[in-house]
Design an enzyme around this catalytic site. Structure first.
Site, PDB file in Angstrom:
ATOM      1  N   ASP A 152       0.872  -1.177   0.000  1.00 23.89           N
ATOM      2  CA  ASP A 152       0.000   0.000   0.000  1.00 23.89           C
ATOM      3  C   ASP A 152       0.907   1.225   0.000  1.00 23.89           C
ATOM      4  OD1 ASP A 152      -1.649   2.137   0.491  1.00 23.89           O
ATOM      5  OD2 ASP A 152      -2.807   1.143   2.065  1.00 23.89           O
ATOM      6  N   VAL A 153       0.914   1.971  -1.090  1.00 21.09           N
ATOM      7  CA  VAL A 153       1.870   3.081  -1.214  1.00 21.09           C
ATOM      8  C   VAL A 153       1.522   4.275  -0.326  1.00 21.09           C
ATOM      9  CG1 VAL A 153       2.597   2.452  -3.555  1.00 21.09           C
ATOM     10  CG2 VAL A 153       0.768   4.149  -3.243  1.00 21.09           C
TER      11      VAL A 153
ATOM     12  N   ASN B 133       4.011   3.533 -10.244  1.00 21.17           N
ATOM     13  CA  ASN B 133       2.869   3.508 -11.161  1.00 21.17           C
ATOM     14  C   ASN B 133       1.517   3.556 -10.447  1.00 21.17           C
ATOM     15  OD1 ASN B 133       1.302   2.556 -13.691  1.00 21.17           O
ATOM     16  ND2 ASN B 133       0.997   0.862 -12.249  1.00 21.17           N
TER      17      ASN B 133
ATOM     18  N   TYR C 205      -7.071  15.063  -9.253  1.00 21.50           N
ATOM     19  CA  TYR C 205      -6.247  14.094  -9.985  1.00 21.50           C
ATOM     20  C   TYR C 205      -5.190  14.789 -10.846  1.00 21.50           C
ATOM     21  CZ  TYR C 205      -5.045  10.342 -13.283  1.00 21.50           C
ATOM     22  OH  TYR C 205      -4.370   9.425 -14.049  1.00 21.50           O
TER      23      TYR C 205
ATOM     24  N   LYS D 201      -0.999  14.849 -10.582  1.00 23.65           N
ATOM     25  CA  LYS D 201      -0.111  14.432 -11.672  1.00 23.65           C
ATOM     26  C   LYS D 201       0.822  15.565 -12.103  1.00 23.65           C
ATOM     27  CE  LYS D 201      -1.541  10.180 -12.130  1.00 23.65           C
ATOM     28  NZ  LYS D 201      -0.635   9.033 -11.902  1.00 23.65           N
TER      29      LYS D 201
ATOM     30  N   THR E  20      -8.358   0.893 -18.999  1.00 21.10           N
ATOM     31  CA  THR E  20      -7.970   0.062 -17.843  1.00 21.10           C
ATOM     32  C   THR E  20      -9.065   0.221 -16.790  1.00 21.10           C
ATOM     33  OG1 THR E  20      -6.808   1.824 -16.666  1.00 21.10           O
ATOM     34  CG2 THR E  20      -5.481   0.527 -18.209  1.00 21.10           C
TER      35      THR E  20
HETATM   36  P1  NDP Z   1      -5.756   0.677 -12.782  1.00 22.43           P
HETATM   37  O1  NDP Z   1      -6.863   1.167 -11.925  1.00 22.43           O
HETATM   38  O2  NDP Z   1      -5.993  -0.457 -13.698  1.00 22.43           O
HETATM   39  O3  NDP Z   1      -4.490   0.332 -11.873  1.00 22.43           O
HETATM   40  C1  NDP Z   1      -4.126   1.096 -10.770  1.00 22.43           C
HETATM   41  C2  NDP Z   1      -3.177   0.275  -9.933  1.00 22.43           C
HETATM   42  O4  NDP Z   1      -2.758   1.054  -8.805  1.00 22.43           O
HETATM   43  C3  NDP Z   1      -3.812  -0.988  -9.400  1.00 22.43           C
HETATM   44  O5  NDP Z   1      -2.901  -2.040  -9.549  1.00 22.43           O
HETATM   45  C4  NDP Z   1      -4.037  -0.676  -7.938  1.00 22.43           C
HETATM   46  O6  NDP Z   1      -3.915  -1.874  -7.192  1.00 22.43           O
HETATM   47  C5  NDP Z   1      -2.869   0.245  -7.662  1.00 22.43           C
HETATM   48  N1  NDP Z   1      -3.048   1.057  -6.472  1.00 22.43           N
HETATM   49  C6  NDP Z   1      -3.992   1.975  -6.204  1.00 22.43           C
HETATM   50  N2  NDP Z   1      -3.840   2.470  -4.969  1.00 22.43           N
HETATM   51  C7  NDP Z   1      -2.766   1.831  -4.439  1.00 22.43           C
HETATM   52  C8  NDP Z   1      -2.123   1.889  -3.189  1.00 22.43           C
HETATM   53  N3  NDP Z   1      -2.542   2.704  -2.196  1.00 22.43           N
HETATM   54  N4  NDP Z   1      -1.045   1.107  -2.979  1.00 22.43           N
HETATM   55  C9  NDP Z   1      -0.610   0.268  -3.956  1.00 22.43           C
HETATM   56  N5  NDP Z   1      -1.179   0.161  -5.152  1.00 22.43           N
HETATM   57  C10 NDP Z   1      -2.269   0.936  -5.380  1.00 22.43           C
HETATM   58  O7  NDP Z   1      -5.273   1.963 -13.595  1.00 22.43           O
HETATM   59  P2  NDP Z   1      -4.068   2.149 -14.636  1.00 22.43           P
HETATM   60  O8  NDP Z   1      -3.299   0.919 -14.807  1.00 22.43           O
HETATM   61  O9  NDP Z   1      -4.634   2.811 -15.819  1.00 22.43           O
HETATM   62  O10 NDP Z   1      -3.222   3.240 -13.851  1.00 22.43           O
HETATM   63  C11 NDP Z   1      -1.832   3.101 -13.603  1.00 22.43           C
HETATM   64  C12 NDP Z   1      -1.230   4.487 -13.518  1.00 22.43           C
HETATM   65  O11 NDP Z   1      -1.348   5.119 -14.789  1.00 22.43           O
HETATM   66  C13 NDP Z   1      -1.931   5.414 -12.529  1.00 22.43           C
HETATM   67  O12 NDP Z   1      -0.976   6.188 -11.857  1.00 22.43           O
HETATM   68  C14 NDP Z   1      -2.788   6.292 -13.423  1.00 22.43           C
HETATM   69  O13 NDP Z   1      -3.052   7.538 -12.845  1.00 22.43           O
HETATM   70  C15 NDP Z   1      -1.880   6.396 -14.639  1.00 22.43           C
HETATM   71  N6  NDP Z   1      -2.557   6.803 -15.859  1.00 22.43           N
HETATM   72  C16 NDP Z   1      -3.523   6.024 -16.424  1.00 22.43           C
HETATM   73  C17 NDP Z   1      -4.170   6.442 -17.571  1.00 22.43           C
HETATM   74  C18 NDP Z   1      -5.253   5.657 -18.219  1.00 22.43           C
HETATM   75  O14 NDP Z   1      -5.972   6.211 -19.058  1.00 22.43           O
HETATM   76  N7  NDP Z   1      -5.430   4.378 -17.895  1.00 22.43           N
HETATM   77  C19 NDP Z   1      -3.813   7.726 -18.207  1.00 22.43           C
HETATM   78  C20 NDP Z   1      -2.769   8.450 -17.540  1.00 22.43           C
HETATM   79  C21 NDP Z   1      -2.176   7.996 -16.414  1.00 22.43           C
HETATM   80  P3  NDP Z   1      -4.709  -2.253  -5.844  1.00 22.43           P
HETATM   81  O15 NDP Z   1      -6.073  -1.627  -5.943  1.00 22.43           O
HETATM   82  O16 NDP Z   1      -4.698  -3.735  -5.874  1.00 22.43           O
HETATM   83  O17 NDP Z   1      -3.864  -1.684  -4.750  1.00 22.43           O
END
Ligand code: NDP
Length: 255
Positions: free
Chosen positions: A65-66, A92, A162, A166, A197
């Site tokens: 958990d970040v 990420n 958000y 960023k 996603t």
């Molecule tokens: P998802 O929602 O598919 O993935 C987000 C990931 O972050 C999950 O694996 C989630 O895992 C993890 N996460 C969230 N909160 C925590 C936490 N407190 N500790 C650890 N892990 C955490 O989204 P994306 O894959 O699309 O997003 C990945 C990154 O890319 C993000 O930073 C997002 O802002 C960025 N991004 C995405 C875009 C898009 O259009 N998809 C565009 C621009 C940027 P879990 O819930 O299991 O902890």
């Protein structure tokens, strides 16, 4: 990407239970890196680690958990115990809680900043500490990649928290790059465009989402694979003299 340009590297990736993080883990493992994959949904990262190992790769799943510094430290401890100190860190993990600026609850604003900005900061900081202790100054192999967003440079209804988190990531990348430039650690920021996603939920299937896509010049979402060349570049020897960059990969959505 047939050649194994990350052979011998150890990469820690946060937010690897879905979306981009899962994709990056598979990409890096296929390029020869040992991958340490973390997220809160421990079962998902365990399944991904098993999949990578079944395919001949090396992977370790960690519950992470970040927003919890102790959890980040524990993840790096586990990484070091299994593979050694990571030389690539991908910060990420991210969340979105949309809401108009006048409506968004203070707790929600804090959650977004806590995960997307402070979580990225603490992940990068712990990574840099481990890299320095492992001799990054001499090896010049330290690579930290922060995942920002094109929203850092745009405005949009409901995006105040958000997008601002960023924008913070974009500047944090430059700041950390400067602080660690003599420590053999490069810090670069990738700002993806809109990719399908879990973070977007069903949005792109709604009328509003379809209208958003229709408003972009190329009228399409960004492909997840569009990030691959830069993700490999920023992790590998090829980017030895590239630090402090932030670059959008968005198929022109932000233009
Ligand atoms: P998802 O929602 O598919 O993935 C987000 C990931 O972050 C999950 O694996 C989630 O895992 C993890 N996460 C969230 N909160 C925590 C936490 N407190 N500790 C650890 N892990 C955490 O989204 P994306 O894959 O699309 O997003 C990945 C990154 O890319 C993000 O930073 C997002 O802002 C960025 N991004 C995405 C875009 C898009 O259009 N998809 C565009 C621009 C940027 P879990 O819930 O299991 O902890």
């Amino acid at each position: 990407m047939a050649d194994r340009q990350l052979e011998g590297r150890i990469a820690l990736i946060t937010g690897a239970s879905s979306g981009l993080g899962v994709h990056f883990a598979r990409l890096y493992a296929a390029a020869g890196a040992a991958v340490v994959i973390g997220a809160r949904r421990a079962e998902r990262v365990a399944d991904l680690a098993a999949e990578i190992e079944a395919g001949g790769g090396r992977a370790l799943a960690v519950s992470l958990d970040v927003t919890d510094e102790a959890s980040i430290i524990a993840a790096f401890d586990a990484a070091e115990a299994k593979f050694g100190a990571p030389d690539v860190v991908v910060a990420n993990a991210g969340i979105v809680i949309p809401g108009r600026a006048v409506d968004l609850a203070a707790d929600h604003i804090r959650s977004v900043i806590d995960t997307n900005f402070i979580g990225v900061y603490l992940t990068a900081r712990e990574g840099a500490r481990r890299m320095m202790a492992a001799g990054s100054k001499e090896s010049e192999r330290g690579r930290i990649i922060l995942i920002g967003s094109i929203t850092a440079e745009m405005t949009g209804q409901g995006d105040a928290a958000y997008a601002s988190s960023k924008a913070g990531v974009a500047h944090l990348g430059r700041q950390l790059a400067q602080e660690w430039v003599r420590q053999g650690i490069n810090v670069n920021v990738i700002q993806p465009g809109y990719i399908r996603t879990e973070i977007g939920g069903e949005w792109f299937d709604t009328d509003g989402g379809k209208a958003q896509i229709a408003g972009w010049h190329r009228r399409r979402l960004t492909n997840i694979t569009a990030l691959d060349p830069l993700m490999l570049f920023f992790a590998s020897d090829a980017s030895r003299q590239t630090t402090g960059a932030h670059i959008s990969v968005d198929d022109g959505q932000s233009l």
